[in-house]
Scaffold this active site. Structure first.
Site, PDB file in Angstrom:
ATOM      1  N   HIS A  96      15.200   1.739  -9.821  1.00 54.13           N
ATOM      2  CA  HIS A  96      15.469   1.046 -11.079  1.00 54.13           C
ATOM      3  C   HIS A  96      16.941   0.736 -11.314  1.00 54.13           C
ATOM      4  O   HIS A  96      17.263  -0.065 -12.179  1.00 54.13           O
ATOM      5  CB  HIS A  96      14.971   1.882 -12.270  1.00 54.13           C
ATOM      6  CG  HIS A  96      13.501   1.798 -12.493  1.00 54.13           C
ATOM      7  ND1 HIS A  96      12.572   2.218 -11.566  1.00 54.13           N
ATOM      8  CD2 HIS A  96      12.773   1.344 -13.552  1.00 54.13           C
ATOM      9  CE1 HIS A  96      11.357   2.031 -12.036  1.00 54.13           C
ATOM     10  NE2 HIS A  96      11.438   1.495 -13.239  1.00 54.13           N
ATOM     11  N   ASP A 160       6.174   6.956 -14.716  1.00 53.96           N
ATOM     12  CA  ASP A 160       6.341   5.517 -14.842  1.00 53.96           C
ATOM     13  C   ASP A 160       4.968   4.958 -15.161  1.00 53.96           C
ATOM     14  O   ASP A 160       3.970   5.354 -14.547  1.00 53.96           O
ATOM     15  CB  ASP A 160       6.858   4.926 -13.522  1.00 53.96           C
ATOM     16  CG  ASP A 160       7.211   3.463 -13.684  1.00 53.96           C
ATOM     17  OD1 ASP A 160       8.403   3.160 -13.794  1.00 53.96           O
ATOM     18  OD2 ASP A 160       6.289   2.628 -13.738  1.00 53.96           O
ATOM     19  N   ARG A 645       8.843   5.835 -20.539  1.00 51.92           N
ATOM     20  CA  ARG A 645      10.149   6.481 -20.747  1.00 51.92           C
ATOM     21  C   ARG A 645      10.113   7.387 -21.979  1.00 51.92           C
ATOM     22  O   ARG A 645       9.877   6.947 -23.099  1.00 51.92           O
ATOM     23  CB  ARG A 645      11.256   5.426 -20.865  1.00 51.92           C
ATOM     24  CG  ARG A 645      11.104   4.467 -22.008  1.00 51.92           C
ATOM     25  CD  ARG A 645      12.116   3.321 -21.932  1.00 51.92           C
ATOM     26  NE  ARG A 645      11.683   2.338 -20.945  1.00 51.92           N
ATOM     27  CZ  ARG A 645      11.833   1.026 -21.072  1.00 51.92           C
ATOM     28  NH1 ARG A 645      12.445   0.523 -22.136  1.00 51.92           N
ATOM     29  NH2 ARG A 645      11.389   0.199 -20.150  1.00 51.92           N
TER      30      ARG A 645
HETATM   31  C1  MIC Z   1       9.046  -0.407 -16.892  1.00 58.71           C
HETATM   32  O1  MIC Z   1       8.429  -1.146 -16.155  1.00 58.71           O
HETATM   33  O2  MIC Z   1       9.201  -0.611 -18.099  1.00 58.71           O
HETATM   34  C2  MIC Z   1       9.623   0.847 -16.306  1.00 58.71           C
HETATM   35  C3  MIC Z   1      11.064   0.705 -16.338  1.00 58.71           C
HETATM   36  O3  MIC Z   1       9.232   1.005 -14.966  1.00 58.71           O
HETATM   37  C4  MIC Z   1       9.157   2.027 -17.122  1.00 58.71           C
HETATM   38  C5  MIC Z   1       9.813   3.283 -16.833  1.00 58.71           C
HETATM   39  C6  MIC Z   1      11.136   3.409 -17.479  1.00 58.71           C
HETATM   40  O4  MIC Z   1      11.296   3.083 -18.631  1.00 58.71           O
HETATM   41  O5  MIC Z   1      12.013   3.914 -16.807  1.00 58.71           O
HETATM   42  C7  MIC Z   1       7.683   2.279 -17.124  1.00 58.71           C
HETATM   43  O6  MIC Z   1       6.932   1.360 -16.984  1.00 58.71           O
HETATM   44  O7  MIC Z   1       7.257   3.416 -17.362  1.00 58.71           O
HETATM   45 FE1  SF4 Z   2       9.976  -1.309 -11.562  1.00 56.82          FE
HETATM   46 FE2  SF4 Z   2       8.582  -0.973 -13.831  1.00 56.82          FE
HETATM   47 FE3  SF4 Z   2       9.180  -3.411 -12.919  1.00 56.82          FE
HETATM   48 FE4  SF4 Z   2       7.440  -1.952 -11.643  1.00 56.82          FE
HETATM   49  S1  SF4 Z   2       7.238  -2.738 -13.722  1.00 56.82           S
HETATM   50  S2  SF4 Z   2       9.083  -3.141 -10.705  1.00 56.82           S
HETATM   51  S3  SF4 Z   2       8.286   0.096 -11.863  1.00 56.82           S
HETATM   52  S4  SF4 Z   2      10.610  -1.852 -13.623  1.00 56.82           S
END
Ligand code: MIC
Ligand code: SF4
Length: 756
Positions: A96, A160, A645
């Protein structure tokens, strides 16, 4: 050979007996999801049955996956739990924190510099506690898990929300907050409300321009962003079987966007092919031996209405390609209707960027199908009108795609190949000119398209489509381009047509990779030192939250009444804020800054009742905290939609918010609030949301007798002297009430561990 094959075999060895026992108790044939649930009970073989949507159940997941942005907080919590090693196989994936700007090698280098402190921390904690570590550039967590760890019939949790991708390989994989993962790492049960079951019957076969992505875009249109809440979606039928494993992964992955707990498919030949292609003959052989337990009993799929709470049927033969968006992933439009709909809604027709990638659509098959469109464009002398960016899902996919010439094709179209990472999907995108905030459209193959998500510009209209549609739309530069009926004019002034995509399910010469980016932990990590500098702005050791004082909550002030959609992106924005994911106090400066204040329709502009002045949400909240005043956040439906998150729960907790009172919650966020010792409650009467005024004060009447199944009463005092008494429902069970009392679930674990 697969990782952790002994664990997988042990899980299969127990399967028949456990499924048998459950079937007997339930008294009827079982779905694939039920088999996995009942074979992963913390207490072993089932001794009773559970009511869907009601009973909390303790499970024993087989493994855990964490990504860098959430792992920091998860591991900071785990470090407090007092354990020497994680109890189940766990991995950390760095994906990320890498910004897409110039292209893979420069961007990776720059991330390795700018986030060195965080990566070093994650690597050393992983090494210490027996966690497998995937370096920056190794790939996006869910693709790496699908390629290496997912196995049919297994259960995993991940920090996640898109952990659900592994359903493509017949797993039940569920997104959770870090505190849930800490439970399992610390050898404790993982609790989940026994889910409801939605069956999706896929008849027919995908053809032409239609891709697996269109199945989930369609399902999102049917179920909307909250229609899957509390449910597992199980896909089946001839259409399911005719689809590739990674295609199934796409569908499961984006199931997070309908709020589903997870999605899955029964084990079939496509999964076996994928296991063998990814060097896991051992898993395929072991799975084949227990095959009948890795999918539903035949009666279920013959007569689904009798076994699922809801059944949806989709005919793949007639399903058309879709484009979803803008601003929400469930606004589904068949491609043929886009022209009219875009005009009516004044969505910008010119598309400036086409982005292919993200965990949901970055497989070899995805790249090959998109490349087949790109190749036609090159051969037919078309010049792409929009800019093109590609994030391969893993180093294995990238290396193989490069070897097979797929990346060259994109480069012939001037595409930028970014790092094997999330990139623009999570706002890690240095998009030139985004700061001018101009109204524009982009199209991508990601999951989410919430406002500001990709580039921080609230006026970017982001649309979601399959990789092949993204390619076609980007080449044409028009949102309303329908490749099935429309032609394009090439450099020679000729009218040309893009033929339907072709692709390869798996690379014909096999996958290959030089350095997959994996680092195994030391056998004995007790000597490994984990460093967190006290002056770091990126990392901060946690201070436990204070326990509840046992007093009724009175005199609490309204911090914000959020209007409309309030996702985790609104509560704790990602993008530039990702850098503070390991530092609770610093990241708290983004607390609710994206939420729309219902009283003035502005973001980050709320009234400080102490001074009468308006200010940013974190500032006003810090002022209340300094004055020793507790606060309440009020919200609308599906509050906390989106990400797992837990910062979205920990930040308000850290800043002194006590209560989040909303019309309804998204599952993961509700649990996160509970875990962090907050009071997450819902209006018993939705219309009471309208009673809440800007200057309100809240007095709880009966918090002292907080108990499972018993609503709470709150007196809401309005500034002009009148008052309303409202009822709030909650879903806390007795154990969760203990978290609230202890100040957080972690406080309770610590207490138990020090007593042991
Ligand atoms: C997202 O797609 O929003 C994320 C970033 O992967 C999040 C995790 C995060 O907030 O770090 C998720 O989907 O859980
Ligand atoms: Fe990364 Fe979340 Fe986007 Fe998937 S949806 S690519 S885990 S930020």
């Amino acid at each position: 050979m697969a990782f952790d094959i002994a664990m997988i075999k042990a899980s299969y060895a127990r399967l028949a007996e456990r499924v048998e026992a459950a079937r007997k108790l339930v008294g009827k044939p079982l779905t694939a999801a039920e088999k996995i649930l009942y074979s992963h009970l913390w207490d072993g073989k089932a001794t009773g049955t559970y009511t869907r949507g009601e009973d909390y159940v303790d499970f024993a997941p087989d493994r855990i996956a964490c990504q860098d942005a959430t792992a920091q907080m998860a591991l900071l919590q785990f470090m407090q739990a007092g354990k020497a090693k994680v109890a189940v196989p766990t991995t950390v994936h760095c994906d990320h924190l890498i910004q897409a700007k110039e292209g893979a090698s420069a961007d990776l280098k720059s991330a390795n510099n700018s986030s060195a402190e965080v990566f070093d921390f994650l690597q050393s904690v992983s090494n210490k506690y027996g966690i497998g570590f995937w370096k920056p550039g190794a790939g996006i967590i869910h693709q790496v898990v699908l390629e290496n760890y997912a196995f049919p019939g297994g259960m995993m949790i991940g920090t996640d929300s898109h952990t659900v991708n592994a359903g493509g390989l017949g797993m039940l994989a569920i997104g959770v907050g870090g505190a849930d993962a800490v439970d399992v790492m610390a050898d404790m049960p993982w609790e989940l409300k026994f889910p409801k079951l939605i069956g999706v019957k896929l008849t027919g076969k995908l053809n032409g321009w239609t891709a697996p992505k269109d199945v989930i875009l369609k399902v999102a249109g049917i179920l909307t962003v909250k229609g899957g809440t509390g449910a597992i979606i199980e896909y089946f039928g001839e259409g399911a079987e005719s689809m590739s494993c990674t295609g199934k992964g796409t569908i499961c992955n984006m199931g997070a966007e309908v709020g589903a707990t997870t999605s899955t498919f029964g084990y079939d030949a496509s999964m076996e092919r994928y296991l063998r292609a990814t060097d896991r003959d051992d898993v395929a052989d072991a799975a084949n031996e227990v095959k009948e337990h890795l999918t539903a009993d035949p009666e279920v799929y013959q007569n689904p209405e009798a076994y699922f709470d809801q059944v949806i049927e989709i005919d793949l033969s007639t399903l058309s390609p879709h484009i979803n968006g803008p601003f929400t992933p469930d606004l589904a439009t068949p491609v043929a209707e886009m022209s009219e709909k875009a005009a009516t809604n004044e969505w910008p027709i010119d598309v400036e960027w086409g982005l292919i990638g993200s965990c949901t659509n970055s497989s070899y098959e995805d790249l090959s199908r998109a490349a087949s469109i790109a190749k036609q464009a090159v051969d037919k002398k078309l010049v792409t009108k929009a800019a093109f960016g590609i994030n391969p899902g893993s180093e294995q996919v990238r290396y193989t795609a490069e070897r097979d010439g797929l990346l060259d094709i994109f480069e012939d179209l001037d595409a930028k190949i970014f790092t094997n990472a999330c990139g623009p999907c999570i706002g890690q995108w240095a998009r030139e000119g985004a700061d001018k905030q101009e109204k524009n459209s982009i199209i991508h193959s990601f999951n989410r398209n919430f406002s500001k998500r990709a580039d921080g510009n609230p006026n970017t209209h982001a649309f979601v489509a399959s990789p092949e549609m993204v390619a076609a739309v980007a080449i044409s530069g028009r949102l309303d381009f329908n490749p099935i009926t429309d032609t394009l004019v090439n450099q020679d002034g000729e009218e040309v047509r893009l033929e339907a995509p072709t692709g390869l399910e798996l690379p014909p010469s096999g996958f290959d990779v030089e350095d997959n980016g994996y680092l195994a932990p030391e056998e004995d990590g007790s000597g490994v030192n984990v460093v967190v500098n006290s002056d770091s702005e990126r990392l901060e050791l946690l201070t436990p939250f204070a326990p509840w004082d046992g007093e009724n909550l009175t005199g609490a002030k309204l911090l914000i009444k959020a209007h409309g959609k309030c996702t985790t992106d609104h509560i704790s924005m990602a993008g530039p804020w990702l850098r503070y994911r390991g530092h609770l106090d610093n990241i708290s400066n983004n607390c609710l800054i994206g939420a729309v204040n219902a009283f003035n329709q502005q973001t980050n502009f709320v009234k400080n009742q102490l001074t009468g002045e308006y200010g940013g949400v974190p500032d006003v909240q810090r002022a209340y905290k300094a004055a020793g005043i507790e606060t309440v956040v009020v919200g609308d439906h599906n509050y906390g939609e989106g990400s797992s998150r837990e910062h979205a729960a920990m930040e308000p907790r850290h800043l002194g918010v006590k209560v989040v009172l909303v019309k309804s919650f998204a599952r993961i966020h509700e649990t996160n609030l509970k875990k962090q010792g907050m009071l997450g409650i819902t209006f018993a009467n939705e219309a009471d949301y309208d009673l809440i005024q800007e200057d309100d004060t809240f007095n709880f009447v009966d918090l002292g007798s907080f108990a499972a199944g018993k609503p709470l009463t709150i007196e809401v005092l309005h500034a002009e002297g009148s008052a309303d008494k409202i009822t709030a429902n909650h879903t806390y069970n007795e154990a969760q009430i203990e978290w609230f009392k202890a100040g957080s679930a972690l406080n309770l674990i610590k207490r138990q561990n020090s007593a042991a």
